[in-house]
Design an enzyme around this catalytic site. Structure first.
Site, PDB file in Angstrom:
ATOM      1  N   GLU A 111       9.641  22.539 -13.406  1.00  0.00           N
ATOM      2  CA  GLU A 111       9.747  22.951 -14.807  1.00  0.00           C
ATOM      3  C   GLU A 111       8.338  23.129 -15.403  1.00  0.00           C
ATOM      4  OE1 GLU A 111      11.020  19.823 -17.440  1.00  0.00           O
ATOM      5  OE2 GLU A 111      11.991  21.202 -18.811  1.00  0.00           O
ATOM      6  N   LYS A 164      18.198  25.279 -20.177  1.00  0.00           N
ATOM      7  CA  LYS A 164      18.207  23.816 -20.267  1.00  0.00           C
ATOM      8  C   LYS A 164      18.960  23.354 -21.517  1.00  0.00           C
ATOM      9  CE  LYS A 164      14.950  19.917 -20.309  1.00  0.00           C
ATOM     10  NZ  LYS A 164      13.512  19.587 -20.460  1.00  0.00           N
ATOM     11  N   CYS A 195      15.243  18.745 -15.473  1.00  0.00           N
ATOM     12  CA  CYS A 195      14.565  17.543 -16.006  1.00  0.00           C
ATOM     13  C   CYS A 195      15.508  16.535 -16.671  1.00  0.00           C
ATOM     14  CB  CYS A 195      13.444  17.975 -16.942  1.00  0.00           C
ATOM     15  SG  CYS A 195      12.214  16.686 -17.224  1.00  0.00           S
TER      16      CYS A 195
END
Ligand SMILES: *[C@@H]1O[C@H](CO)[C@@H](O)[C@H](O)[C@H]1NC(C)=O
Ligand SMILES: *[C@@H]1O[C@H](CO)[C@@H](O)[C@H](O)[C@H]1NC(C)=O
Ligand SMILES: *[C@@H]1O[C@H](CO)[C@@H](O)[C@H](O)[C@H]1NC(C)=O
Ligand SMILES: *[C@@H]1O[C@H](CO)[C@@H](O)[C@H](O)[C@H]1NC(C)=O
Ligand SMILES: *[C@@H]1O[C@H](CO)[C@@H](O)[C@H](O)[C@H]1NC(C)=O
Length: 507
Positions: A79, A179, A211
């Site tokens: 990321e 995300k 993440c």
């Protein structure tokens, strides 16, 4: 040279190589030492932004070529690896590519470069994948205009998404993911709908998340339970925090807990506490954790096409990770009584419990004062039990901690945790502090009567190395984990439970 790649494997070699032929594919993750933008809050031009990002893309290109030479079929990058972080909504704009919506696909940016504007980064990545003939998974920033009729459309008329994209071995854009669980990223918007990014290859079905998402129900649990994804692609930019949330610790526990493979690529920046990437199957892993150098690192490993085939002989019989198995068990009450009698019959005086902060949460701890024994500690509705025997004695204090409640710092989420930790020093006030090294080895059995079924079993040993439990799973109403013959000092052994259902209630 401080970096280490550690190959773990349990008793699986026999099953893998003798009993039957298991199919594998070759995967890579690249822990990228990203070139960060020192002026990330300045407003700049698209031209400058592209020039800046090309420095990181040059490194990506070298790594894609290196991976292809080693027979890699899919590679994952971290990321924020192309643009960096710390942008504002205004300053990130020149760094965003336009991502066409699904109804305008299929699209192969390398073959059709003029079809959409502001897609320079996507084109370059697509050509890397096509030229080297492998699947390329990256994270970048994207923009998409929206209508004022859309109630979630931001006032400036466009969404900014933290985006993962996948290019096939021919360079076609085959999947994208926005995300969902942003982590204080002011340049980006939360997508209006949950994305389930899934694609199929001849070596399996893949899903994407990013993440902080790893700690939440959406989209992760539905990707696995509803969409039957067995291989998770996981770009991350994760700041390590022991005792419970070092990057590789949660990655390892995730693969074991859900019985899936996870291909996790982290940023490498030791000054920011960012390192820890790996390729994990439920019972094997290749990982990298380096707090000594500032270099990137390519990890290549063979991954089972069917992760459950790699399970050890007998593993399935001893372990059941399904909550329903014990919920339906008529014997559970008898067994529960036995647990209590077991604890009481030890009849030993327990040390007094105490409270301490660990990972910002108020844990209740009980110290381990003897070289062997049983202890238990309760908080809220959760009781944790530990039976232990130290082998190598060092002058180190350990404590068993319990937490059952809502975590509220740097994110809001419900937890149920039983954790055996090495304390920072010899005083009980130091329990819960971050430690990375330990000399005491021990055998133990840790269990608790959880009310969530989502438990991540984790064992970290000295110098942030990982161990798998010998056994773990549910027995009666308890989730348990056992480990004997630890060769390295114990830093943390935890059953880290996420109580997703309770997030909404306690919020
Ligand atoms: C950052 O901004 C300063 C001041 O505008 C400038 O002097 C410097 O060259 C910039 N650095 C980079 C890497 O763009
Ligand atoms: C990000 O910004 C914060 C303050 O806004 C600063 O303390 C930190 O060093 C920055 N990090 C990077 C990597 O630039
Ligand atoms: C699993 O272990 C084998 C043998 O050590 C290794 O070749 C393979 O790359 C490993 N796979 C993973 C995902 O670590
Ligand atoms: C931790 O929880 C206990 C029991 O609820 C309470 O008595 C104590 O004050 C709490 N400690 C802190 C620092 O909040
Ligand atoms: C472990 O033991 C070694 C050798 O006695 C010592 O140098 C080291 O400081 C010890 N580590 C810890 C974390 O206590």
């Amino acid at each position: 040279m401080g970096f280490k790649v550690v190959m773990q494997f349990l008793c699986c070699w026999y099953t893998a190589h003798v009993a039957k032929a298991i199919q594998y594919y070759t995967a890579a993750v690249y822990e990228h030492h990203a070139i960060l933008n020192p002026n990330s809050t300045h407003l700049t031009s698209r031209e400058f932004a592209l020039e800046f990002m090309s420095k990181n893309l040059d490194i990506y290109e070298q790594q894609v070529i290196a991976a292809a030479e080693r027979g890699v079929e899919i590679i994952v990058f971290p990321e924020d690896g192309i643009h960096g972080f710390n942008y504002s909504r205004a300053s990130i704009y020149p760094y965003l590519d336009y991502l066409p919506p699904p109804d305008l696909l299929p699209w192969n940016p390398c073959h059709e470069p003029d079809r959409f504007q502001d897609t320079e980064v996507l084109k370059r990545l697509s050509c890397m994948a096509a030229k080297s003939g492998l699947f390329v998974v990256v994270n970048l920033g994207t923009k998409r205009p929206c209508e004022s009729l859309d109630p979630k459309c931001p006032p400036d008329g466009r969404y900014h998404f933290n985006t993962d994209v996948v290019f096939s071995d021919k360079g076609a854009l085959v999947a994208s993911y926005f995300k969902l669980n942003l982590y204080f990223e002011f340049g980006f918007d939360t997508p209006p709908d949950v994305q389930y990014a899934v694609f199929d290859t001849h070596f399996g079905r893949f899903g994407l998340f990013t993440c902080f998402d790893i700690l939440f129900h959406e989209p992760v649990v539905n990707l696995i339970e509803k969409y039957q994804v067995k291989h998770l692609l996981y770009p991350t930019a994760w700041m390590n925090q022991l005792p419970l949330l070092s990057s590789i610790q949660i990655q390892r526990a995730f693969a074991t807990s859900f019985n899936v493979n996870i291909l996790a690529a982290n940023i490498h920046h030791k000054t920011l506490g960012m390192t820890g990437s790996g390729i994990f199957s439920p019972s094997n892993s290749s990982y990298h954790y380096d707090m000594d150098t500032e270099q990137g690192h390519l990890i290549v490993a063979k991954v089972p096409v069917n992760p459950s085939e790699e399970m050890c002989p007998g593993h399935d019989e001893k372990v059941s990770s399904k909550y329903s198995d014990f919920m339906n068990s008529a014997k559970s009450c008898d067994q529960m009584d036995k647990t209590e009698h077991f604890m009481e019959s030890q009849g030993k005086h327990q040390e007094a419990s105490f409270h301490g902060r660990m990972m910002y949460d108020n844990f209740t701890f009980i110290p381990l004062k003897d070289n062997e024994g049983e202890v238990h500690v309760c908080a809220g509705t959760l009781c944790c039990y530990l039976s232990y025997q130290k082998h190598k004695l060092a002058d180190e204090l350990y404590a068993l901690g319990v937490f059952d409640g809502l975590h509220t710092v740097h994110g809001t989420y419900s937890l149920q945790i039983c954790a055996l930790v090495k304390c920072g020093g010899l005083r009980t006030e130091t329990c819960g502090q971050e430690v990375t090294d330990a000399n005491s080895t021990m055998s133990f059995r840790l269990w608790g009567r959880f009310t969530t079924q989502y438990i991540f079993p984790m064992i970290v040993t000295s110098q942030v190395t990982l161990q798998l439990p010998d056994h773990w799973g549910w027995r009666d109403q308890n989730c348990y984990m056992e480990k004997t013959r630890l060769e390295l000092g114990l830093v943390t052994a935890a059953l880290y439970g996420r109580y997703y259902e309770r997030d909404r209630i306690l919020h």
